[in-house]
Design an enzyme around this catalytic site. Sequence first.
Site, PDB file in Angstrom:
ATOM      1  CB  SER A  83      80.298  30.909  -8.926  1.00  0.00           C
ATOM      2  OG  SER A  83      80.119  29.504  -8.769  1.00  0.00           O
ATOM      3  CG  ASP A 124      78.275  35.644  -9.118  1.00  0.00           C
ATOM      4  OD1 ASP A 124      78.354  36.887  -9.056  1.00  0.00           O
ATOM      5  OD2 ASP A 124      77.892  34.932  -8.163  1.00  0.00           O
ATOM      6  CG  HIS A 125      81.935  37.275  -7.146  1.00  0.00           C
ATOM      7  ND1 HIS A 125      82.333  38.478  -6.639  1.00  0.00           N
ATOM      8  CD2 HIS A 125      80.678  37.073  -6.682  1.00  0.00           C
ATOM      9  CE1 HIS A 125      81.374  38.990  -5.888  1.00  0.00           C
ATOM     10  NE2 HIS A 125      80.354  38.159  -5.902  1.00  0.00           N
ATOM     11  CG  HIS A 130      78.695  36.422  -1.357  1.00  0.00           C
ATOM     12  ND1 HIS A 130      79.969  36.742  -1.768  1.00  0.00           N
ATOM     13  CD2 HIS A 130      77.867  36.859  -2.343  1.00  0.00           C
ATOM     14  CE1 HIS A 130      79.907  37.334  -2.949  1.00  0.00           C
ATOM     15  NE2 HIS A 130      78.655  37.435  -3.320  1.00  0.00           N
TER      16      HIS A 130
HETATM   17  P1  13P Z   1      73.719  35.110  -1.623  1.00  0.00           P
HETATM   18  O1  13P Z   1      74.216  33.721  -1.755  1.00  0.00           O
HETATM   19  O2  13P Z   1      73.966  35.683  -0.284  1.00  0.00           O
HETATM   20  O3  13P Z   1      72.303  35.243  -2.073  1.00  0.00           O
HETATM   21  O4  13P Z   1      74.605  36.003  -2.617  1.00  0.00           O
HETATM   22  C1  13P Z   1      74.526  35.815  -3.996  1.00  0.00           C
HETATM   23  C2  13P Z   1      75.514  36.645  -4.725  1.00  0.00           C
HETATM   24  O5  13P Z   1      75.811  37.749  -4.370  1.00  0.00           O
HETATM   25  C3  13P Z   1      76.137  36.077  -5.934  1.00  0.00           C
HETATM   26  O6  13P Z   1      77.229  36.818  -6.343  1.00  0.00           O
END
Ligand code: 13P
Length: 287
Positions: free
Chosen positions: A49, A84-85, A177
């Site tokens: 992230s 990620d995101h 999440h």
């Molecule tokens: P969790 O933390 O709920 O496992 O989600 C992870 C996720 O979607 C990372 O983008």
Amino acid sequence: MLVSAKEMLTKAKAGKYAVGQFNINNLEWTKAILITAQEQNSPVILGVSEGAGKYMCGFKTVADMVKAMIEDLGITVPVALHLDHGSYEGAKKCIAAGFSSVMFDGSHYPIEENIEKTKELVGICDELGLSLEAEVGSIGGEEDGVVGAGECADPNECKMIADLGVTMLAAGIGNIHGKYPENWAGLSFDTLDAIQQLTGDMPLVLHGGTGIPAEMIKKAISLGVSKINVNTECQLSFADATRKYIEEGKDLQGKGFDPRKLLAPGFEAIKATVKEKMELFGSVGKA
Ligand code: 13P
């Protein structure tokens, strides 16, 4: 071997299994996931992230650490290093830093703007041979400051984004999440089915993998999910194992305070969680 996520996800979609994305936070996390992938002969995606990237000093430190670790540990299974995101700017920074894959999360923009920015990134990633994940509809809950209301994706909007040529598509289908609340309604398989019908071969991504019951995971894979993100579950197992070590007073015995000893149970716990997920997702032996 550091590769884009394209080939591993195309194979997963065709073979009806999913590749796990496990988020990393530090050296121990990365090492535990890479070693487990190699032991299980499974492809793997390391998720970073923007917050975790900052924590680990920056995207360049992360990319260089992952590349060096793959070499030093002799990792031969396919590994993708994935933002990620990501924001639009974050995606560009990761591309410059040497990531092999990025997610641009434009789900909070009006669909026209999401399309416009995603399209530009498709061009850049195509040229460099990188994979690109886009998002439609939002993932509920909060991850590293990225907050989502959790609305289900509009399948027609998914089709519009898929047609831009992205590698994989994350769609909100009631997933969240972090830990799921007691009164969670479950995944919307109707939405997933409608998205899969319209997007065909496009590998679909299920975020919020922590705490989704095994049966729902299997059904989601049968409906076209080929990448599943897991973050919180590794954090919980690491914390549980570390707490147990300290509560048992092991850090006070001999050289139990040595960080290499203190962090070892958490490291093993991450390995066990990753192995369990790879088995559930069906990626074992698919490298
Ligand atoms: P969790 O933390 O709920 O496992 O989600 C992870 C996720 O979607 C990372 O983008």
